[in-house]
Design an enzyme around this catalytic site. Structure first.
Site, short mmCIF file in Angstrom:
data_model
loop_
_atom_site.label_atom_id
_atom_site.label_comp_id
_atom_site.label_asym_id
_atom_site.label_seq_id
_atom_site.Cartn_x
_atom_site.Cartn_y
_atom_site.Cartn_z
N VAL A 396 26.26 37.13 39.53
CA VAL A 396 27.27 35.96 39.06
C VAL A 396 27.50 36.00 37.70
CG1 VAL A 396 27.61 33.51 39.18
CG2 VAL A 396 26.15 34.56 41.07
N GLU A 401 34.29 35.32 37.30
CA GLU A 401 35.22 34.62 38.41
C GLU A 401 36.18 33.87 37.90
OE1 GLU A 401 30.64 35.08 39.10
OE2 GLU A 401 31.78 34.05 37.36
N ASP A 443 71.60 52.13 38.81
CA ASP A 443 72.66 52.22 39.37
C ASP A 443 73.82 52.02 38.34
OD1 ASP A 443 74.73 52.67 41.36
OD2 ASP A 443 74.94 50.35 41.69
N ASP A 807 72.13 47.00 42.82
CA ASP A 807 72.94 45.67 43.32
C ASP A 807 73.25 46.03 45.02
OD1 ASP A 807 74.96 47.56 42.89
OD2 ASP A 807 76.27 46.17 42.29
N ASP A 811 70.88 50.74 47.34
CA ASP A 811 70.00 50.78 46.27
C ASP A 811 68.59 50.39 46.93
OD1 ASP A 811 71.47 51.85 44.35
OD2 ASP A 811 72.23 49.63 44.07
N GLU A 876 26.27 36.37 28.86
CA GLU A 876 25.36 35.74 30.06
C GLU A 876 24.51 36.94 30.68
OE1 GLU A 876 28.36 34.59 32.85
OE2 GLU A 876 29.27 33.18 31.33
N ASN A 901 31.77 30.34 33.57
CA ASN A 901 32.71 31.06 33.75
C ASN A 901 34.05 30.51 34.00
OD1 ASN A 901 31.21 33.37 33.35
ND2 ASN A 901 30.61 33.68 35.58
N THR A 904 33.80 26.53 31.18
CA THR A 904 33.77 26.48 29.70
C THR A 904 34.58 27.71 29.42
OG1 THR A 904 31.71 25.97 29.92
CG2 THR A 904 32.17 26.78 27.97
N ASP A 905 34.67 28.83 30.04
CA ASP A 905 35.40 30.07 29.43
C ASP A 905 36.97 30.20 29.84
OD1 ASP A 905 33.03 30.88 28.36
OD2 ASP A 905 32.72 32.42 30.11
#
Length: 996
Positions: A396, A401, A443, A807, A811, A876, A901, A904-905
């Site tokens: 972890v 995360e 184009d 366009d 294309d 960590e 994770n 706080t971060d």
């Protein structure tokens, strides 16, 4: 095929096998493009044809040919027999043999077994629909919500976290208490929420096939069983159906023109081929190897009829049409779609992280095996579970995360900033890709240019200053005044430079404006805040020119709806239109016979190609209204001027008139008379004679102009190390001229080796192609949709990161194939928008430069917060790892680590995503595709930072225990204690602890 001795005249036999002979020859030359899935299929077709032939012809023709099979490529039209059979349609080889554009219309009708006056009978329709299916585009199987949900777990980081959650859940079974499953539940909740967001983003993207379907009309006028069906559903058309088309109709299926109901028949194929001009159609056969733009006797599904009416026979339906091939190209490109560079780097990072985490977890668990039976655990099994939980905590700790959420948030912030700069992002990961774009494949029509034909030059004859001499002597010096016309669009306002305020009081200029207004079937209208054309682009350009010329004494209206056609209507109201001599390919001109509304002599207003119209002019009208004989010196000067204007290149239209007695029997033609009953007007062959002995007034120079802002944008791209490659369906000369206008090529740069016809380029050997693509700006002209997609794939194989702009429908495959597809928001078709990753809301090429700058800033910001999060995770890992080595209790549980994770971060990392672009961001070359997110220097820097954070955390943790009276040596051996007791020294008042 081997022809054996032929007896007598066998015209019927030769006609029956004309297409077979032609294909036999082509199979020798182009064995990979014949239209048959394999040699056996071709052999079986010849055998079946032979059998049918033998039944219908005399015995002496039974040995007409011998069969030889050839190995061939895929089916013509893009769908293999196997794929078609799966969709309920067994394809008939015979229908794929013919190349209808290369045969006479009578041969095409014979081939399809249909009578132009009767159409198909119901039995034929049923049989062919069984073989070919309905006239609709095949829809690829859509991914289910479950498959989209499972796709969200293909990310390496997510997979690691999933394994951690699984291990944590298993270990939780061996723990006691209600909180045992809190950790795995939290991890799974994070994963599920991330997956739900991913599914929502995937389902919000519309399929480009839906937009392709919208290009197909709902109904079509069709001849069946000898009767015209006014509203036959377009999806019920089959090969061989006879259809009728008129102005405003959309073509329902690829068809061969059989006959014209009017003298001309025009279609707008800009969205399919990139041609800015409408295409004049004919019934004459063309070369068998003609490109799409050269097949002037073919109509293509999804294109619009802009002039005239015609009868045609359907030759291809559904996926076999050119539109079907584009649909197949889009689907193929989707299958080959690559991940963005950042996604690839994150996958690579996740792969490495998997091994690192696995190794650390295994080492930590292994080195603690001797401590599994420590007294604190009570048993060996509980000790193993405890240290397994520590290993899970390490897993972890090692996974950031919050990274997916922060990346999504950063990209979202970037899209909001880009939206303010007129860039609409459809696919979020594409934002970062702009930062490493090395080539912009663009184009021309509608991207570099406005796709709005505009008159930019007006030429009129003059005489020497202060001279009243005419041009009837060789001593006269002919003068031609050229007036530059301001504007690049259909907006009916702008200045004509050197055009005086009193010019429109002169009869010559009035007549020139009348020609442009009356000999014209187009108009400009104002709808939804835009000035748009209705009718031919060239004629619309003349309407805008008239509005810029104005009318003497009448100010332009401030109401855009009125100003759109104010002057044109003024001149049109002056005359009654009596008859129209429609444009033909032979005489290259169009004229209108008109009579002054208040009475007066009939006049013939004429416009046409200078090379055709000038030889029919005998007089010239000066701007002041004076008419003079067209002398040889002036004629030569006019021809030279046309030649010079064509090099820019401008499309020149000559403007002339004929009036009064010169019109002979048309001078007394009156309003209400029927042109079809007049002996002169009812036969188009007389039109050339009517348009003779004309009076020349001037030239209009028309072009699809470059967007004003593109030139500066191209320079910025070059400064940023980004090359530009133009891919267009237009001619080489037009492409080169536009490229010089916008600084893709310098004014004096030799275009040799820089500008290529698509077919010629692909005939070069592979090594030469790669060498040409590896440096400098390039132009590719007369390119078909497959060519654009092929070029983009080649660039990707070379390690380039191409962005494709476009366009049109043509294309779409290349937009889907490119690392990032950029569509035009205003002029772009829905197909192009849905295939693209982002859309330019203002159709401004310069906006791409802003987007690239934003993309580079976003990457820099993401690199900053990724490094920040990684440094936190290193801290960590160091905390857990060194705590385990020291033998002290784990400072943080997996739940603590999740909180750190995510909460706080996360916010500090998100704040880094708000950093503005660096001032010198666009003066640096693009970053390399394989550039790591964290190089050696950054890794060393953040390792030092991470270890510092880890040691500091352990120090604070140990200090707290020591404050509670736990000595450090006891803390390191806490596992040897079955119980702890904490008290206070009554003498000193300090906390003390005891281990038993």
């Amino acid at each position: 095929l081997n022809l054996i001795s032929l007896d007598a005249p066998m015209k019927i036999g030769l006609a029956h096998f004309a297409s077979i002979l032609q294909w036999s020859y082509l199979l020798h030359l182009f064995p990979g493009n014949s239209g048959f899935a394999n040699g056996i299929q071709f052999k079986n077709f010849l055998r079946s044809t032979k059998d049918n032939f033998n039944k219908d012809h005399p015995p002496h023709l039974k040995d007409f040919f011998k069969v030889k099979a050839y190995k061939t490529g895929s089916f013509r039209g893009g769908a293999s027999p196997e794929k078609a059979s799966k969709n309920g349609s067994s394809l008939h080889p015979k229908m794929d043999l013919i190349q209808p554009h290369s045969l006479a219309s009578s041969d095409v009708l014979e081939f399809y077994g249909v009578d132009e006056k009767r159409g198909l009978v119901e039995a034929d329709v049923t049989e062919r629909r069984t073989k070919y299916g309905f006239n609709s585009l095949l829809e690829p199987p859509r991914k289910s919500t479950l498959s989209l949900f499972l796709e969200q777990f293909e990310d390496k980081l997510v997979q690691i976290l999933l394994v951690v959650a699984l291990l944590s859940g298993i270990l939780s079974f061996f723990e006691e208490g209600d909180h045992a499953f809190v950790e795995p539940q939290c991890i799974l909740l994070i994963l599920v929420l991330n997956a739900i967001i991913g599914v929502w983003q995937s389902q919000s993207a519309q399929d480009s096939l839906d937009a392709l379907k919208r290009l197909q009309p709902d109904t079509v006028l069709t001849l069946r069983n000898g009767k015209w069906i006014a509203a036959l559903p377009a999806n019920e058309l089959v090969p061989g159906d006879i259809i009728s088309l008129k102005v405003g109709d959309k073509v329902a299926a690829d068809s061969r023109v059989l006959s014209l109901k009017t003298t001309t028949f025009l279609t707008d194929e800009a969205s399919l081929t990139g041609e800015s001009m409408s295409v004049s159609k004919s019934t004459d056969p063309v070369s068998v190897d003609s490109s799409i733009t050269s097949k002037v006797n073919m109509l293509f599904s999804g294109t619009m009829v802009t002039g005239g009416s015609a009868i045609a026979v359907v030759t291809a339906t559904g996926m076999r049409t050119e539109m079907g091939k584009i649909s197949a190209g889009v689907q193929e490109a989707k299958l080959e779609e690559e991940k963005t560079p950042l996604e690839q780097k994150l996958d690579e990072f996740g792969g490495r992280l998997t091994w690192i985490i696995g190794g650390i977890c295994a080492v930590v668990w292994a080195i603690n095996i001797p401590h599994f039976d420590d007294p604190v655990f009570g048993s060996w099994a509980k000790g193993a579970i405890y240290h397994a939980k520590i290993a899970v905590a390490l897993g972890v700790a090692a996974i950031p995360e919050g990274l997916p959420a922060v990346i999504t948030l950063c990209l979202s912030l970037g899209t909001r900033r880009m939206a303010k700069r007129n860039v609409i992002v459809r696919k979020l990961p594409s934002v970062e890709t702009l930062g490493c774009t090395t080539i912009i494949c663009t184009d021309k029509t509608g991207t570099l240019t406005t796709n709005q034909m505009t008159c930019v030059s007006l030429v009129a004859p003059s005489i020497k200053a202060n001279s009243k001499e005419s041009f009837d002597t060789s001593d006269d010096i002919p003068l031609l005044n050229e007036f530059e016309v301001e504007g690049t669009s259909y907006i009916p306002s702008g200045q004509i430079y050197d055009f005086s305020e009193n010019s429109m009081s002169c009869d010559g200029w009035k007549d020139l404006a009348r020609i442009c207004s009356i000999c014209n079937d187009a108009r400009i209208s104002y709808e939804d805040g835009q000035f748009i054309r209705v009718g031919e682009p060239t004629e619309a350009a003349l309407c805008v020119l008239v509005e810029k010329m104005g009318v003497m004494g009448i100010d332009q209206s401030s109401e855009p709806q009125v100003a759109a056609s104010q002057s044109v209507l003024h001149w049109q109201c002056e005359y009654d239109r009596l008859a129209t001599l429609e444009f033909s390919r032979d005489r290259k001109s169009m004229s209108v016979l008109a009579k002054p509304a208040g009475g007066g002599k009939n006049r013939l207003f004429v416009k046409g190609a200078p090379d055709s119209l000038l030889p029919r002019c005998s007089k010239v009208m000066l701007p002041n209204g004076e008419t003079l004989q067209l002398s040889q010196p002036l004629r030569k000067a006019l021809e030279a001027k046309v030649q010079e204007m064509s090099t820019r290149p401008l499309r020149c239209l000559a403007l002339a008139l004929k009036e009064g007695g010169d019109l002979l029997d048309l001078s007394d033609f009156s309003k209400g008379d029927d042109p079809s009953s007049h002996p002169t007007l009812r036969n188009p062959k007389n039109f050339n004679d009517i348009e003779d002995d004309l009076t020349f007034l001037g030239f209009a120079g028309i072009k699809d102009p470059a967007r004003p802002e593109v030139s500066a944008a191209i320079k910025q791209c070059q400064e940023a190390g980004i090359r530009v490659i133009v891919m267009t369906g237009d001619s080489r000369e037009t492409a080169i001229a536009i490229a010089r206008d916008v600084n893709i090529l310098s004014k004096e740069e030799d275009a040799t080796g820089k500008a290529w016809i698509g077919r010629e380029f692909f005939q070069l050997d592979r090594a030469t192609q790669m060498a040409l693509l590896s440096s400098g700006n390039l132009l590719f002209c007369r390119t078909e949709p497959a060519d654009k997609q092929k070029l983009v794939k080649m660039l990707q194989e070379m390690g380039e990161v191409p962005a494709m702009t476009g366009d049109g429908v043509n294309d779409a495959p290349a937009l889907q194939q490119a690392a990032i597809g950029i569509a035009m928001g205003i002029s772009g078709t829905e197909v192009a928008k849905d295939a693209a990753d982002m859309v330019l809301a203002d159709d401004n090429f310069a906006t791409i430069v802003n987007a690239v700058e934003e993309g580079r800033a976003i990457y820099n910001n993401m690199q900053a917060f990724i490094c920040f999060l990684i440094s936190c995770n290193i801290g960590e890992i160091a905390t857990i790892f060194f705590a385990t080595l020291l033998g002290i209790p784990e400072p943080l549980t997996p739940l603590h680590l999740l909180w750190v994770n995510l909460v706080t971060d996360g916010p500090p990392a998100t704040a880094l995503g708000f950093n503005p672009p660096d001032p010198d961001a666009m003066s640096k070359p693009p970053r390399a595709r394989d550039e790591p997110i964290m190089n050696s220097w950054l890794l060393t820097r953040y390792l030092v930072t991470g270890f510092y954070v880890g040691f500091a955390t352990i120090g604070v943790f140990v200090h707290w225990f020591m404050e509670q009276g736990v000595p450090f040596n006891q803390l390191m051996n806490f596992k040897d204690c079955a119980e702890w007791s904490v008290g206070m020294n009554e003498v000193t008042g300090e906390a003390v602890s005891a281990c038993s």
